[in-house]
Design a protein around this motif. Structure first.
Motif, PDB file in Angstrom:
ATOM      1  N   GLN A 682       0.846  -1.194   0.000  1.00  0.00           N
ATOM      2  CA  GLN A 682       0.000   0.000   0.000  1.00  0.00           C
ATOM      3  C   GLN A 682       0.888   1.254   0.000  1.00  0.00           C
ATOM      4  O   GLN A 682       1.069   1.885   1.040  1.00  0.00           O
ATOM      5  N   PRO A 683       1.447   1.592  -1.146  1.00  0.00           N
ATOM      6  CA  PRO A 683       2.432   2.688  -1.176  1.00  0.00           C
ATOM      7  C   PRO A 683       1.860   4.071  -0.868  1.00  0.00           C
ATOM      8  O   PRO A 683       2.616   4.980  -0.562  1.00  0.00           O
ATOM      9  N   ASP A 684       0.523   4.236  -0.934  1.00  0.00           N
ATOM     10  CA  ASP A 684      -0.069   5.559  -0.710  1.00  0.00           C
ATOM     11  C   ASP A 684      -0.845   5.656   0.600  1.00  0.00           C
ATOM     12  O   ASP A 684      -1.541   6.649   0.829  1.00  0.00           O
ATOM     13  N   HIS A 685      -0.715   4.657   1.459  1.00  0.00           N
ATOM     14  CA  HIS A 685      -1.500   4.702   2.702  1.00  0.00           C
ATOM     15  C   HIS A 685      -0.958   5.803   3.613  1.00  0.00           C
ATOM     16  O   HIS A 685       0.228   5.811   3.968  1.00  0.00           O
ATOM     17  N   PRO A 686      -1.793   6.764   4.022  1.00  0.00           N
ATOM     18  CA  PRO A 686      -1.288   7.926   4.780  1.00  0.00           C
ATOM     19  C   PRO A 686      -0.641   7.563   6.119  1.00  0.00           C
ATOM     20  O   PRO A 686       0.388   8.143   6.487  1.00  0.00           O
ATOM     21  N   LEU A 689       2.744   6.043   5.458  1.00  0.00           N
ATOM     22  CA  LEU A 689       3.676   7.081   5.007  1.00  0.00           C
ATOM     23  C   LEU A 689       4.134   7.959   6.171  1.00  0.00           C
ATOM     24  O   LEU A 689       5.303   8.359   6.237  1.00  0.00           O
ATOM     25  N   ILE A 708       7.417  13.796   2.332  1.00  0.00           N
ATOM     26  CA  ILE A 708       6.264  12.961   2.661  1.00  0.00           C
ATOM     27  C   ILE A 708       5.197  13.786   3.363  1.00  0.00           C
ATOM     28  O   ILE A 708       4.006  13.694   3.060  1.00  0.00           O
ATOM     29  N   ALA A 711       3.326  15.892   0.917  1.00  0.00           N
ATOM     30  CA  ALA A 711       2.362  15.103   0.137  1.00  0.00           C
ATOM     31  C   ALA A 711       1.121  14.785   0.963  1.00  0.00           C
ATOM     32  O   ALA A 711      -0.015  14.870   0.461  1.00  0.00           O
ATOM     33  N   LEU A 712       1.313  14.441   2.230  1.00  0.00           N
ATOM     34  CA  LEU A 712       0.173  14.130   3.093  1.00  0.00           C
ATOM     35  C   LEU A 712      -0.688  15.368   3.319  1.00  0.00           C
ATOM     36  O   LEU A 712      -1.925  15.290   3.338  1.00  0.00           O
ATOM     37  N   ARG A 715      -2.945  16.256   0.378  1.00  0.00           N
ATOM     38  CA  ARG A 715      -4.136  15.408   0.249  1.00  0.00           C
ATOM     39  C   ARG A 715      -5.314  15.965   1.041  1.00  0.00           C
ATOM     40  O   ARG A 715      -6.471  15.815   0.654  1.00  0.00           O
TER      41      ARG A 715
END
Length: 853
Positions: A682-686, A689, A708, A711-712, A715
């Protein structure tokens, strides 16, 4: 007035487009001018040869005569004519303003009175009128301006003294000076005996009564004030709240009906009356009221849509669709059909038929001429496109909103959309301007108020945010969504009593709303108000809904636990869990209750029984692993977490729990391997991350960690925790002005926050920007709230040192070193360096290899 003498000069001035020879030339054709001399004499008898001042006075007298004759509309025209000839006619301006008040145009009347006071600033009567009008509108800046001016001009005048008293009373309220409030309220009551019809004094007495121990005592004064000013919105709203507080449901219904009649444009009152019907389970009454408001099929579109919304919510969506289809057919070939078609598209969009809905709206727009209606349709389309959550959808929505606002810069829905985007992009100032414009057009739009609250919050002004949330509650008629939002805001500020009041009002408006009842019950539990919680339990059971019954039992158990009747509470929770055989949450509540009561063996036994019934339930297995971890059974917990990850590779919670367990055991490489494997899946799981960002920070790769967090945050810019994390990382590891400005932009909303972690972040940002006093104001409470955090203590120590408070700085920096003993924090090396500079060598040694950034 008598006409002026007829003279050749006067005659030429009145008919100046002819020469004198033309007027008296015998060869002028007779049909046109045969009787010209006699017509002109008659004209002069009416108009005379007057000056501008005389003509203005004639129009003024005519206006007064028309008022006396009961013809106010023509009187308005005459008064406006006065100002064409004499813009400084004091009496006419005052009479015109009074007439506008009588005609129900207070805004324009206020503007006329303002014009009058600009021309004649020492007119006490007008100062008093303006101050009273501003008081009714809640515009305290204007009350202050005109009320204080009236007091200066006539300090002994009773009406001016009443306004001064009101201003002093408000100041005492803001300062929460109880003694001063009591004193001023007593003075107002004494003055009211001499002037029983003074609305300003009545307002003071009413407010004091409503906020006192017996709010119902204010009812006679409130009703007296409404007899004096029956159309006053604020007074009517206060009476409504008071009736609801007293539980007089029939009177509440009567007052709501009265307010609907008095304020037909206030949709919130209609909504409140519908909720009143629903609370009494009178669906037919609610529908009948809404249909009566809507009237003929070709009449009021908004009211017909309210009927559709009612049917969707209280009957079923099929009934709503049938009603819309009927309305579309009834208004075929009329503009209303497009609006109903757009609403049908909205229903389709909500049901997941996005393409169908967008196609329907586009078809309605194709070939349509630009108008208010097409702009409404475009705004609907923009909302749909934005809700798709795709870059293309957002780009199209942005373009549509730009087109709408280019044609109509005051379009409310478009302004709200643009403001919402500005808030998300950390441009709260732009959002505030747009929303003020929107509220200028729609002053009671609860959604615009809520957005404005979010903009103020993002801008770091929690007080202004709270004001707007409170206004949204009022404008919505204490609707559930607005009340819950404001109550959460108040709870975050520690103002539990105020939150309780807000939710109590919402409960009276919507007594069957489960969310409101549960939220209110949680606050009451915190205050150990067992009888009030018991009353809510009774209401929940009366709803006859499974989830309401479950909530009632959980509240009952909470009361028993709160009264230290632990065994009874546990027994009740156990019964609830056994009745809810498929609800793992009920089992978790019982297990946690046993653990809090110190009954670990009972917790494990109860859980094992549940697992016997449902051995493959992942929620119960996760709960079992957590219990093992709490009880120190590390091997069993680790095995369970790994088995759960194998069974559900996409599950995040077992990964997080196993990662924390391994870190706690000092097994960093194994923890990192678990996290890396999860990120592969799950490379995009907040959450994953965020954990990875923590690892990168610990490893010294701060730029990757910041990336990172960026990016979070991108979102979900509304996430205050994400904002705090990003701002903290930037100010900890970067020094350039651009980065510090970015951190300040992200963290503005933390200004004035009560959470110590947020106070620390914002305070450190202010320190890095050189604002030492502002930094200290935030860092002192942060250090007190997080006494065991070495970083927070370090931040405060650095501020104290820069402020020259050497002794306090030394103590604080040494405290940071003591708390951070053995931790490889580069900031602690800076603390050691600063202590040496302050002449107090640190009492610990720096760990090898640590360098200050």
């Amino acid at each position: 007035p008598a006409p002026a003498p007829l003279t050749p000069v006067c005659l030429l001035r009145r008919v100046g487009r002819f020469s004198s020879s033309q007027l008296w030339d015998p060869f002028v054709p007779r049909p046109l001018f045969a009787f010209a001399p006699f017509a002109l004499v008659a004209l002069m008898a009416l108009a005379g040869c007057q000056s501008d001042e005389e003509r203005a006075e004639a129009y003024y007298q005519s206006g007064l005569a028309l008022i006396a004759a009961g013809d106010p509309l023509r009187a308005e025209v005459e008064f406006r004519n006065v100002f064409l000839y004499n813009g400084f006619h004091k009496e006419a301006r005052a009479a015109y303003a009074r007439l506008l008040v009588d005609q129900g145009e207070p805004d324009e009347a206020y503007r006329q009175y303002l014009r009058l006071i600009e021309q004649y600033p020492d007119t006490v009567e007008v100062r008093l009128i303006l101050a009273r009008m501003a008081l009714a509108l809640g515009n305290w800046d204007e009350v202050e301006r005109h009320g204080r001016a009236a007091l200066t001009l006539t300090p002994d005048l009773a009406e001016a003294q009443a306004l001064g008293l009101a201003l002093d009373y408000r100041a005492a309220r803001q300062a929460r000076d109880a003694a001063r409030i009591t004193e001023l309220a007593a003075r107002a009551r004494a003055l009211l005996d001499k002037a029983p019809d003074d609305i300003v004094l009545l307002r003071i007495v009413i407010d004091d009564g409503l906020t006192g121990p017996d709010p119902q005592s204010a009812r006679p004064d409130l009703e007296r004030a409404l007899r004096l000013d029956p159309r006053n919105l604020d007074l009517n709203t206060r009476l409504l709240r008071l009736l609801a507080l007293g539980g007089d449901e029939a009177a509440v219904g009567d007052q709501l009906r009265r307010m609907v009649a008095l304020f037909p444009d206030e949709t919130a009152f209609r909504q409140s009356l519908v909720r009143w019907y629903l609370a009494r389970r009178d669906l037919d009454g609610a529908e009948a009221f809404l249909r009566a408001q809507a009237g003929d099929d070709l009449a009021r579109v908004a009211e017909h849509l309210a009927v559709v919304q009612f049917l969707n919510a209280e009957r079923d969506r099929k009934a709503g669709r049938v009603e819309l289809t009927r309305l579309i057919a009834a208004s075929a070939a009329r503009p209303e059909a497009a609006i109903y078609g757009a609403f049908l598209a909205t229903m389709e969009f909500e049901e997941g038929q996005t393409e169908t809905a967008l196609t329907r709206v586009q078809a309605l727009l194709e070939g349509a001429e630009a108008s208010d209606q097409t702009r409404r349709l475009m705004a609907m389309q923009a909302r749909m496109l934005d809700a798709l959550n795709t870059p293309d959808g957002h780009a199209k929505a942005t373009a549509l909103v730009a087109d709408i606002l280019a044609a109509d810069p005051t379009h409310v829905e478009a302004l709200k959309l643009r403001a919402a985007w500005a808030i998300d992009q950390d441009r709260p100032g732009e959002a505030i301007l747009d929303l003020r414009t929107a509220l200028g057009q729609a002053p009671r739009d609860a959604q615009a108020m809520t957005l404005l609250a979010a903009a103020h919050d993002r801008d770091g002004n929690p007080d202004l945010a709270g004001e707007q949330l409170a206004k949204a509650v009022e404008a919505s008629g204490a609707a559930a969504a607005e009340s819950l939002r404001y109550a959460r805001f108040l709870q975050a500020q520690g103002r539990l009593a105020a939150a309780e009041t807000v939710l109590s009002d919402a409960r009276r408006v919507a007594p069957a709303d489960l969310q409101v009842l549960e939220a209110l019950a949680r606050i009451l539990l915190e205050g150990r108000k067992w009888p009030q919680v018991q009353a809510i339990i009774t209401e929940l059971r009366g709803l006859a809904l499974p989830q309401a019954d479950q909530a009632a039992q959980q509240l009952q158990a909470a009361i028993l636990m709160g009264e230290n009747r632990v065994d009874e509470g546990l027994a009740l929770l156990t019964d609830l869990a056994q009745q809810s055989a498929d609800d793992s949450r009920a089992v978790a509540v019982v297990v946690m209750a046993h653990l809090r009561a110190g009954k670990a063996d009972e917790a494990r036994a109860f859980l094992d029984t549940a697992l016997t019934r449902r051995p493959d339930d992942p929620a119960l297995r996760l709960l079992g692993a957590n219990v093992d971890a709490v009880l120190g059974r590390v091997d069993q917990a680790e095995a369970s977490y790994r088995a759960l990850i194998d069974q559900e590779p996409q599950a995040e919670i077992p990964v997080r729990m196993l990662y924390g367990l391994l870190l706690g055991e000092g097994r960093q490489p194994e923890a990192s391997a678990v996290l890396a494997a999860a990120l592969t899946r799950q490379p995009d799981h907040p959450t994953l991350l965020l954990m990875r960002a923590g690892e990168l920070e610990q490893a010294g790769d701060t730029e990757a960690a910041i990336a990172i967090h960026e990016a979070l945050y991108a979102r979900d810019t509304a996430n205050i925790v994400a904002a705090n994390n990003l701002a903290s990382m930037i100010t900890t590891y970067r020094d350039d002005a651009e980065s510090l400005a970015r951190a300040q932009s992200v963290a503005r909303r933390l200004r004035g926050a009560q959470e110590p972690a947020f106070q620390d972040t914002y305070g450190w940002i202010e320190y890095r920007r050189g604002n030492l006093d502002e930094a200290l104001r935030h860092l002192e409470p942060a250090a007190a709230g997080l006494p065991g955090d070495p970083m927070v203590q370090f931040h405060l120590g650095m501020v104290l040192a820069d402020l020259g408070r050497t002794e306090a700085a030394i103590a604080q920096l040494q405290r940071a070193l003591d708390l951070g003993q053995g931790r490889p924090l580069p900031q602690l090396d800076r603390a050691r360096t600063r202590l040496i500079a302050l002449g107090s060598p640190p009492k610990d040694a720096a760990p090898p290899g640590i360098k200050a950034p």
